[in-house]
Design a protein around this motif. Structure first.
Motif, PDB file in Angstrom:
ATOM      1  N   VAL A 195       0.858  -1.187   0.000  1.00  0.00           N
ATOM      2  CA  VAL A 195       0.000   0.000   0.000  1.00  0.00           C
ATOM      3  C   VAL A 195       0.891   1.233   0.000  1.00  0.00           C
ATOM      4  O   VAL A 195       1.663   1.455   0.940  1.00  0.00           O
ATOM      5  CB  VAL A 195      -0.942   0.016   1.212  1.00  0.00           C
ATOM      6  CG1 VAL A 195      -1.730   1.322   1.250  1.00  0.00           C
ATOM      7  CG2 VAL A 195      -1.896  -1.168   1.165  1.00  0.00           C
ATOM      8  N   LEU A 196       0.770   2.039  -1.050  1.00  0.00           N
ATOM      9  CA  LEU A 196       1.567   3.259  -1.183  1.00  0.00           C
ATOM     10  C   LEU A 196       0.672   4.462  -0.907  1.00  0.00           C
ATOM     11  O   LEU A 196      -0.349   4.646  -1.585  1.00  0.00           O
ATOM     12  CB  LEU A 196       2.151   3.359  -2.592  1.00  0.00           C
ATOM     13  CG  LEU A 196       2.864   2.124  -3.138  1.00  0.00           C
ATOM     14  CD1 LEU A 196       3.463   2.423  -4.509  1.00  0.00           C
ATOM     15  CD2 LEU A 196       3.930   1.635  -2.176  1.00  0.00           C
ATOM     16  N   GLY A 197       1.047   5.261   0.094  1.00  0.00           N
ATOM     17  CA  GLY A 197       0.277   6.446   0.427  1.00  0.00           C
ATOM     18  C   GLY A 197      -0.583   6.237   1.656  1.00  0.00           C
ATOM     19  O   GLY A 197      -1.705   5.761   1.541  1.00  0.00           O
ATOM     20  N   TRP A 198      -0.071   6.604   2.829  1.00  0.00           N
ATOM     21  CA  TRP A 198      -0.812   6.404   4.080  1.00  0.00           C
ATOM     22  C   TRP A 198      -1.387   7.695   4.629  1.00  0.00           C
ATOM     23  O   TRP A 198      -2.401   7.674   5.321  1.00  0.00           O
ATOM     24  CB  TRP A 198       0.079   5.703   5.120  1.00  0.00           C
ATOM     25  CG  TRP A 198       0.306   4.267   4.757  1.00  0.00           C
ATOM     26  CD1 TRP A 198       0.827   3.790   3.583  1.00  0.00           C
ATOM     27  CD2 TRP A 198      -0.022   3.115   5.533  1.00  0.00           C
ATOM     28  NE1 TRP A 198       0.844   2.425   3.591  1.00  0.00           N
ATOM     29  CE2 TRP A 198       0.339   1.974   4.771  1.00  0.00           C
ATOM     30  CE3 TRP A 198      -0.570   2.942   6.796  1.00  0.00           C
ATOM     31  CZ2 TRP A 198       0.160   0.676   5.240  1.00  0.00           C
ATOM     32  CZ3 TRP A 198      -0.745   1.653   7.271  1.00  0.00           C
ATOM     33  CH2 TRP A 198      -0.387   0.529   6.504  1.00  0.00           C
ATOM     34  N   ALA A 199      -0.771   8.838   4.342  1.00  0.00           N
ATOM     35  CA  ALA A 199      -1.377  10.111   4.710  1.00  0.00           C
ATOM     36  C   ALA A 199      -2.664  10.289   3.922  1.00  0.00           C
ATOM     37  O   ALA A 199      -2.850   9.686   2.861  1.00  0.00           O
ATOM     38  CB  ALA A 199      -0.413  11.261   4.416  1.00  0.00           C
ATOM     39  N   PRO A 246       1.817  17.655  -0.426  1.00  0.00           N
ATOM     40  CA  PRO A 246       2.243  16.598   0.508  1.00  0.00           C
ATOM     41  C   PRO A 246       1.923  16.947   1.956  1.00  0.00           C
ATOM     42  O   PRO A 246       2.019  18.108   2.371  1.00  0.00           O
ATOM     43  CB  PRO A 246       3.756  16.515   0.275  1.00  0.00           C
ATOM     44  CG  PRO A 246       3.965  17.054  -1.095  1.00  0.00           C
ATOM     45  CD  PRO A 246       2.941  18.137  -1.263  1.00  0.00           C
ATOM     46  N   THR A 247       1.550  15.939   2.724  1.00  0.00           N
ATOM     47  CA  THR A 247       1.265  16.115   4.145  1.00  0.00           C
ATOM     48  C   THR A 247       1.550  14.814   4.870  1.00  0.00           C
ATOM     49  O   THR A 247       1.573  13.743   4.258  1.00  0.00           O
ATOM     50  CB  THR A 247      -0.202  16.528   4.367  1.00  0.00           C
ATOM     51  OG1 THR A 247      -0.447  16.754   5.759  1.00  0.00           O
ATOM     52  CG2 THR A 247      -1.155  15.446   3.884  1.00  0.00           C
ATOM     53  N   ASP A 248       1.757  14.919   6.174  1.00  0.00           N
ATOM     54  CA  ASP A 248       1.899  13.720   7.012  1.00  0.00           C
ATOM     55  C   ASP A 248       0.648  13.487   7.847  1.00  0.00           C
ATOM     56  O   ASP A 248       0.631  12.651   8.742  1.00  0.00           O
ATOM     57  CB  ASP A 248       3.123  13.844   7.922  1.00  0.00           C
ATOM     58  CG  ASP A 248       3.057  15.052   8.850  1.00  0.00           C
ATOM     59  OD1 ASP A 248       2.111  15.867   8.732  1.00  0.00           O
ATOM     60  OD2 ASP A 248       3.966  15.200   9.693  1.00  0.00           O
ATOM     61  N   ASP A 271       7.056   4.132  12.150  1.00  0.00           N
ATOM     62  CA  ASP A 271       6.318   3.871  13.389  1.00  0.00           C
ATOM     63  C   ASP A 271       4.819   4.080  13.200  1.00  0.00           C
ATOM     64  O   ASP A 271       4.008   3.312  13.730  1.00  0.00           O
ATOM     65  CB  ASP A 271       6.824   4.772  14.521  1.00  0.00           C
ATOM     66  CG  ASP A 271       8.174   4.331  15.056  1.00  0.00           C
ATOM     67  OD1 ASP A 271       8.567   3.177  14.776  1.00  0.00           O
ATOM     68  OD2 ASP A 271       8.834   5.128  15.746  1.00  0.00           O
ATOM     69  N   VAL A 272       4.443   5.111  12.449  1.00  0.00           N
ATOM     70  CA  VAL A 272       3.024   5.360  12.199  1.00  0.00           C
ATOM     71  C   VAL A 272       2.432   4.247  11.349  1.00  0.00           C
ATOM     72  O   VAL A 272       1.322   3.766  11.615  1.00  0.00           O
ATOM     73  CB  VAL A 272       2.824   6.736  11.522  1.00  0.00           C
ATOM     74  CG1 VAL A 272       1.380   6.901  11.052  1.00  0.00           C
ATOM     75  CG2 VAL A 272       3.181   7.857  12.483  1.00  0.00           C
ATOM     76  N   ILE A 273       3.160   3.799  10.344  1.00  0.00           N
ATOM     77  CA  ILE A 273       2.679   2.696   9.513  1.00  0.00           C
ATOM     78  C   ILE A 273       2.450   1.451  10.377  1.00  0.00           C
ATOM     79  O   ILE A 273       1.441   0.754  10.242  1.00  0.00           O
ATOM     80  CB  ILE A 273       3.675   2.411   8.369  1.00  0.00           C
ATOM     81  CG1 ILE A 273       3.623   3.547   7.347  1.00  0.00           C
ATOM     82  CG2 ILE A 273       3.365   1.068   7.697  1.00  0.00           C
ATOM     83  CD1 ILE A 273       4.651   3.446   6.249  1.00  0.00           C
ATOM     84  N   TYR A 288      -0.729   1.585  12.474  1.00  0.00           N
ATOM     85  CA  TYR A 288      -1.944   1.313  11.710  1.00  0.00           C
ATOM     86  C   TYR A 288      -2.024  -0.128  11.227  1.00  0.00           C
ATOM     87  O   TYR A 288      -2.974  -0.500  10.534  1.00  0.00           O
ATOM     88  CB  TYR A 288      -2.054   2.274  10.525  1.00  0.00           C
ATOM     89  CG  TYR A 288      -2.618   3.628  10.902  1.00  0.00           C
ATOM     90  CD1 TYR A 288      -3.935   3.958  10.626  1.00  0.00           C
ATOM     91  CD2 TYR A 288      -1.838   4.566  11.562  1.00  0.00           C
ATOM     92  CE1 TYR A 288      -4.461   5.191  10.982  1.00  0.00           C
ATOM     93  CE2 TYR A 288      -2.353   5.807  11.923  1.00  0.00           C
ATOM     94  CZ  TYR A 288      -3.662   6.111  11.634  1.00  0.00           C
ATOM     95  OH  TYR A 288      -4.179   7.339  11.999  1.00  0.00           O
ATOM     96  N   GLY A 289      -1.022  -0.937  11.586  1.00  0.00           N
ATOM     97  CA  GLY A 289      -1.077  -2.351  11.277  1.00  0.00           C
ATOM     98  C   GLY A 289      -0.300  -2.786  10.058  1.00  0.00           C
ATOM     99  O   GLY A 289      -0.423  -3.936   9.625  1.00  0.00           O
ATOM    100  N   GLY A 290       0.519  -1.910   9.497  1.00  0.00           N
ATOM    101  CA  GLY A 290       1.304  -2.256   8.324  1.00  0.00           C
ATOM    102  C   GLY A 290       2.749  -2.581   8.659  1.00  0.00           C
ATOM    103  O   GLY A 290       3.224  -2.312   9.755  1.00  0.00           O
ATOM    104  N   GLU A 291       3.427  -3.166   7.695  1.00  0.00           N
ATOM    105  CA  GLU A 291       4.858  -3.429   7.794  1.00  0.00           C
ATOM    106  C   GLU A 291       5.570  -2.514   6.806  1.00  0.00           C
ATOM    107  O   GLU A 291       5.295  -2.576   5.601  1.00  0.00           O
ATOM    108  CB  GLU A 291       5.173  -4.894   7.465  1.00  0.00           C
ATOM    109  CG  GLU A 291       4.514  -5.898   8.387  1.00  0.00           C
ATOM    110  CD  GLU A 291       4.789  -7.337   7.954  1.00  0.00           C
ATOM    111  OE1 GLU A 291       5.634  -7.522   7.040  1.00  0.00           O
ATOM    112  OE2 GLU A 291       4.160  -8.244   8.502  1.00  0.00           O
ATOM    113  N   PRO A 292       6.459  -1.633   7.276  1.00  0.00           N
ATOM    114  CA  PRO A 292       7.116  -0.689   6.368  1.00  0.00           C
ATOM    115  C   PRO A 292       7.890  -1.400   5.267  1.00  0.00           C
ATOM    116  O   PRO A 292       8.485  -2.458   5.484  1.00  0.00           O
ATOM    117  CB  PRO A 292       8.063   0.088   7.294  1.00  0.00           C
ATOM    118  CG  PRO A 292       7.457  -0.045   8.652  1.00  0.00           C
ATOM    119  CD  PRO A 292       6.839  -1.413   8.688  1.00  0.00           C
ATOM    120  N   ILE A 293       7.864  -0.795   4.083  1.00  0.00           N
ATOM    121  CA  ILE A 293       8.584  -1.323   2.929  1.00  0.00           C
ATOM    122  C   ILE A 293       9.139  -0.142   2.148  1.00  0.00           C
ATOM    123  O   ILE A 293       8.533   0.936   2.127  1.00  0.00           O
ATOM    124  CB  ILE A 293       7.654  -2.190   2.043  1.00  0.00           C
ATOM    125  CG1 ILE A 293       8.450  -2.932   0.984  1.00  0.00           C
ATOM    126  CG2 ILE A 293       6.569  -1.348   1.407  1.00  0.00           C
ATOM    127  CD1 ILE A 293       7.609  -3.906   0.176  1.00  0.00           C
TER     128      ILE A 293
END
Length: 449
Positions: free
Chosen positions: A313-317, A323-325, A356-358, A361-366
């Motif tokens: 999944v690309l794009g979590w903001a 662009p924003t966080d 850490d935010v990813i 939310y239950g994701g694994e960073p990639i």
């Protein structure tokens, strides 16, 4: 000559206003109840990303910008209330406790001749019903109060605080004159209105109208999908030289304002609920669910099941441009419930969002260079420039995803399908290309969802 201005609440609204006022030569005192926020700001490091703000804080903190748990006593000429007015997750009613507390704090620390500005988004009547009694309890009738809503877009706030017309409504003529004078030193254009309530409804009208027009683009997308049509083709053709307002492209509608303000508008309407506002919000909140379920079906179709499949999944903001966080109202929060129930492993990337935010939310960073390899599918949620710059031939490996669901259609669709990968987007679900894509990483015999 600069004034001494207090800003109560250093979230996005208060933070950007503080930077803009300091940049105009005012001395600004920011107050917030969060020790973490204060600690970060005191080091000149804003806790929220917004272009230009960090540079102003780094240069002016400790001098033109001071931060603390409360405003300095009997010091400021203007006190701006910019605290959050959250909506309850269950009842959808606005919680105005922060607004009342901020009004009490201003009444306790400021002089009766202080101009008080309500900047928070509130139900119609809340400035008079919630803020004014707190001020009058401490100051008597010597109250100068205005409502001046914030209407900026994230990523362009410092420019828009100057360039956007500033609406100002006052408790009385004296208050209005003071409010107009104050904001004349910041904004290029001032729009005085007849009262507090008018200004309150202006803010709600702007945001709810935005939610409404976006929802119509999403409605078109859902109907086009049912008929195997391309919603972008429909919308482009409908807009060509047609003299009525353009149709909006489909897209997710989140953020701190658009996910909340429609409920404040509904609350403002009282017993007679609005016909359109709630339905538009309902549709926009349904879209991430629909996409999540569609992606799971695509995993099942491509791999025989969703359990154990890997989705990048690309794009979590909540948005990619500007662009924003900001994660408020982000589509991934809703989608993750769908993916989790289907047993999908979600790998996450966003240039603006920390690992850490990813994980929260239950994701694994990639990393982005790994997002198109060793996965069963790719979902692009926002349109950050890094995603627009992707060249599909440069990110593929021998083991390729079965599909790319490109919500904003930022990739070269022909390049994706030419690589044997199914390409889809909001309201756009053409069949998989032939010949079929090369086998992906996970077990094609996984248990169906």
């Amino acid at each position: 000559m600069g004034r001494k201005v207090g800003v109560v609440g250093m979230g996005y609204v208060g933070l950007t206003l503080t930077a803009a006022l300091a940049d105009k030569g005012h001395t600004v005192y920011g107050a917030d109840v969060s020790p973490t926020v204060l600690a970060s700001l005191s080091r000149g490091r804003p806790h929220i990303f917004e272009p230009g703000v960090e540079e102003i804080f780094a240069a002016r903190i400790g001098r033109d910008i001071q931060v603390g748990t409360e405003l300095p006593r009997d010091t400021v000429d203007v006190a701006v209330i910019s605290v959050s007015t959250p909506v309850d997750d269950i009842t959808r009613r606005p919680n105005l406790a922060n607004l009342a507390a901020a009004a009490r704090a201003v009444a306790a620390t400021c002089r009766p001749d202080t101009l008080v500005v309500v900047r928070s988004t509130v139900p119609v009547g809340a400035s008079r019903r919630v803020v004014l009694p707190e001020l009058r309890a401490a100051w008597g009738e010597r109250v100068r109060l205005v409502m001046a809503p914030e209407r900026t877009i994230q990523g362009q706030a410092l420019r828009e605080l100057v360039e956007l017309p500033q609406v100002v409504g006052g408790l009385d003529a004296e208050s209005l004159a003071a409010g107009v004078e104050f904001f004349t030193g910041l904004a290029q254009t001032i729009v005085p209105v007849s009262g507090l309530e008018t200004a309150e409804l202006v803010k709600l009208s702007n945001n709810c109208h935005t939610d409404l027009i976006y929802s119509f683009g999403n409605e078109i997308a859902l109907i086009a999908e049912r008929h195997g049509l391309d919603p972008l083709e429909v919308i482009r053709a409908a807009n060509v030289d047609y003299p009525r307002p353009d149709l909006a492209k489909p897209g997710y509608v989140g953020g701190g304002c658009l996910s909340k303000d429609p409920y404040i508008m509904i609350d403002s309407a009282g017993e007679r609920r609005p016909f359109l506002v709630g339905k538009a919000r309902e549709l926009n909140e349904y879209l991430p669910i629909h996409v999540g379920e569609t992606v799971v079906r695509m995993l099942v179709e491509a791999r025989g099941g969703s359990l154990g499949s890997r989705l990048a999944v690309l794009g979590w903001a909540y948005k990619g441009w500007p662009p924003t966080d900001d994660m408020r109202g982000t589509p991934i929060a809703t989608m993750m419930r769908v993916f989790s129930a289907a047993g999908v492993t979600v790998l996450g990337h966003d240039p603006m969002v920390t690992d850490d935010v990813i994980r929260q939310y239950g994701g694994e960073p990639i990393s982005l260079d790994k997002a198109f390899t060793d996965v069963d599918g790719v979902l692009i949620i926002n349109d950050h420039p890094d995603y627009r710059a992707i060249r599909i031939s440069e990110v593929l490996d021998e083991v390729r995803p079965a599909f790319v669901y490109d919500s904003w259609r930022v990739l070269d669709a022909d390049a994706v399908t030419g690589a044997g990968i199914r390409y889809a987007g909001l309201g756009y679900l053409p069949p998989a290309p032939t010949p079929a894509a090369a086998p992906a990483a996970s077990d094609a015999g996984a248990v169906p969802a």
